[in-house]
Design a protein around this motif. Structure first.
Motif, short mmCIF file in Angstrom:
data_model
loop_
_atom_site.label_atom_id
_atom_site.label_comp_id
_atom_site.label_asym_id
_atom_site.label_seq_id
_atom_site.Cartn_x
_atom_site.Cartn_y
_atom_site.Cartn_z
N ASP A 1 0.97 -1.41 0.10
CA ASP A 1 -0.03 -0.08 0.02
C ASP A 1 0.79 1.35 0.14
OD1 ASP A 1 -2.23 -1.46 -0.02
OD2 ASP A 1 -2.71 -1.29 2.28
N ASN A 2 2.22 1.14 0.53
CA ASN A 2 3.04 2.32 0.76
C ASN A 2 4.31 2.47 -0.04
OD1 ASN A 2 1.86 4.07 3.13
ND2 ASN A 2 1.73 1.80 3.75
N TRP A 3 3.93 1.65 -1.31
CA TRP A 3 5.21 1.23 -2.18
C TRP A 3 5.74 2.41 -2.67
CZ3 TRP A 3 8.65 -2.00 -2.08
CH2 TRP A 3 9.54 -2.27 -3.06
N ASP A 4 5.21 3.43 -2.99
CA ASP A 4 5.84 4.92 -3.46
C ASP A 4 6.59 5.37 -2.54
OD1 ASP A 4 3.98 4.65 -5.52
OD2 ASP A 4 2.34 6.27 -5.18
N ARG A 5 6.55 5.65 -1.35
CA ARG A 5 7.21 6.04 -0.58
C ARG A 5 8.59 5.37 -0.41
NH1 ARG A 5 5.64 7.26 5.29
NH2 ARG A 5 7.22 8.69 5.25
N ILE A 6 8.39 4.10 -0.39
CA ILE A 6 9.68 3.48 -0.33
C ILE A 6 10.50 3.43 -1.76
CG2 ILE A 6 10.52 0.74 -0.18
CD1 ILE A 6 8.10 0.26 1.16
N GLU A 7 9.68 3.41 -2.73
CA GLU A 7 10.63 3.60 -4.12
C GLU A 7 11.40 4.98 -4.27
OE1 GLU A 7 7.79 2.93 -7.43
OE2 GLU A 7 9.38 1.79 -8.32
N THR A 8 10.65 5.80 -3.61
CA THR A 8 11.36 7.25 -3.75
C THR A 8 12.15 7.59 -2.43
OG1 THR A 8 9.33 8.40 -2.79
CG2 THR A 8 9.22 8.14 -5.19
N PHE A 9 12.28 6.75 -1.69
CA PHE A 9 13.16 7.00 -0.78
C PHE A 9 14.59 7.56 -0.98
CE2 PHE A 9 16.74 5.88 2.30
CZ PHE A 9 16.31 6.32 3.43
N GLN A 10 15.08 8.85 -0.39
CA GLN A 10 16.39 9.08 -0.62
C GLN A 10 17.26 8.86 0.19
OE1 GLN A 10 16.85 11.35 -3.48
NE2 GLN A 10 14.84 10.28 -4.12
N ALA A 11 18.56 8.22 -0.30
CA ALA A 11 19.62 7.56 0.42
C ALA A 11 20.66 8.65 0.48
CB ALA A 11 20.18 6.45 -0.46
N LYS A 12 21.39 8.38 1.28
CA LYS A 12 22.81 9.18 1.54
C LYS A 12 23.79 8.50 1.27
CE LYS A 12 20.22 12.10 5.04
NZ LYS A 12 20.33 12.40 6.38
N PRO A 13 25.04 9.08 0.57
CA PRO A 13 26.14 8.37 0.52
C PRO A 13 26.74 7.57 1.46
CG PRO A 13 26.63 10.56 -0.36
CD PRO A 13 25.14 10.51 0.64
N ASP A 14 26.62 7.56 2.64
CA ASP A 14 27.12 6.95 3.81
C ASP A 14 26.09 5.84 4.51
OD1 ASP A 14 25.77 8.93 5.15
OD2 ASP A 14 27.49 9.48 6.63
N ASP A 15 25.24 5.88 3.70
CA ASP A 15 24.03 4.80 4.37
C ASP A 15 24.67 3.65 3.94
OD1 ASP A 15 22.02 6.41 5.17
OD2 ASP A 15 20.88 6.30 3.29
N LEU A 16 24.57 2.48 4.94
CA LEU A 16 24.92 1.16 4.84
C LEU A 16 23.92 0.23 4.87
CD1 LEU A 16 27.26 -1.02 4.86
CD2 LEU A 16 26.92 -1.22 7.44
N LEU A 17 23.65 -0.56 3.64
CA LEU A 17 22.45 -1.47 3.85
C LEU A 17 22.98 -2.83 4.33
CD1 LEU A 17 20.53 -1.00 0.55
CD2 LEU A 17 19.55 -0.66 2.82
N ILE A 18 21.96 -3.37 5.27
CA ILE A 18 22.23 -4.92 5.62
C ILE A 18 20.99 -5.63 5.04
CG2 ILE A 18 22.22 -6.70 7.39
CD1 ILE A 18 23.57 -4.37 9.17
N ALA A 19 21.29 -6.32 3.75
CA ALA A 19 20.26 -6.88 3.09
C ALA A 19 20.39 -8.29 2.97
CB ALA A 19 20.57 -6.48 1.43
#
Ligand code: A3P
Length: 296
Positions: free
Chosen positions: A26-44
């Motif tokens: 239901d909230n996919w738009d918010r996730i898709e357009t999320f703005q990352a920052k260069p020093d973000d680290l993802l644990i996927a």
């Protein structure tokens, strides 16, 4: 009704062909357009591949082994969970991230192609943990029994079929592990195997330290290794999800820190289920150089 009914076993809805729980879809738009920052680290990770374990390792490294700091809050409070949206017992990722100081360490179970583009525009680093399909399936089955937000898994026999079809939250295991494996060619991704972490945790923690551009003494490495052992994490209220109410995670059905082993699948698969699984596995993994160990 009671507040916990808000979270009760969400239905699955497709997002770009992948099944997700309704609040995420239901909230996919918010996730898709999320703005990352260069020093973000993802644990996927694919769910139940060792996310919490890697989170504890990364947090221990970032805090240079200062366990008081690492024990400041439960896992789900320490790490924003990117795609989680309301209603949810876990804070909405996008909301929390707006208020989170950098460097941000972000948990996600999204398959590679659904990661917000902004992460790649900023060339963010990703640590991906993968676990062999059979143990991953067993762990997910028990999780779906005890996690009252996720669809009920049905019987183990039924669940094996659903898992192979990818008819579970966050979609199929094959698609996930292969998608992220291929993505290594284009991005800064440390691809770690759960089985390797079990076999030699120090070796794998060293890789993570190097990937994060940190340097730690052997003593601190030893300390982090102890702090992130299965036994220590099972007993640690800030790592074992005991902070979540029983109405969401019912640990009397199955503890979050369940077994933490390689090969537990052997206690669950019948000979017939194993043959069927192997046949499907061979088909789906054909043409990839991605190799897993089902025992160590
Ligand atoms: P089991 O259900 O096989 O015990 P996630 O964090 O991605 O949800 O994964 C949970 C799985 O990782 C569970 O597997 C859990 O026991 C295991 N796990 C968590 N911490 C661990 C650790 N320190 N060592 C080994 N396994 C761990």
């Amino acid at each position: 009704g009671a507040p916990q009914e808000l979270f009760y076993r969400f239905q699955l809805l497709p997002v770009h062909g992948i099944p997700f729980m309704k609040p995420i879809a239901d909230n996919w738009d918010r996730i898709e357009t999320f703005q990352a920052k260069p020093d973000d680290l993802l644990i996927a990770t694919y769910p139940k591949a060792g996310t919490t374990w890697m989170q504890e390792i990364v947090d221990s490294i970032m805090n240079a082994g200062d366990l008081k700091k690492v024990k400041r809050a439960p896992t789900h409070v320490r790490f924003p969970f990117l795609e989680i949206c309301n209603p949810s017992p876990v804070p909405c990722g996008v909301d929390v991230l707006e208020e989170t100081q950098s460097p941000r360490i972000i948990k996600t179970h999204l398959p590679y192609e659904l990661i917000p583009k902004s992460f790649w525009e900023h060339e963010c680093k990703v640590i991906y943990v993968a676990r062999n399909a059979k143990d991953n399936a067993v762990s997910y089955y028990y999780f779906d029994l005890m996690n009252k937000t996720q669809p009920h898994p049905g019987t183990w026999e039924e669940y094996v079929g659903k898992f192979l079809k990818g008819n579970v939250p966050w979609g199929g295991w094959f698609h996930h592990v292969i998608g992220w494996w291929k993505a290594r060619a284009k991005h800064q991704i440390l691809y770690v195997f759960y089985e390797d972490m079990k076999e030699d945790p120090k070796r794998e923690i060293r890789k993570v330290i190097r990937f994060l551009g940190k340097e730690l003494s052997e003593d601190l490495l030893e300390k982090i290794c102890q702090h992130t052992s299965f036994k220590a994490m099972k007993e640690n209220p800030m790592a074992n999800y005991s902070a979540m109410p029983d109405s969401v995670l019912d640990q009397s059905i199955s503890p979050f820190m369940r077994k933490g082993e390689v090969s537990d699948w052997k206690n669950h698969f019948t000979v017939q289920q194993n043959e069927m699984f192997d046949a499907e596995y061979q088909k789906r993994m054909e043409g990839t150089d991605l190799k897993f160990r089902c025992s160590i």
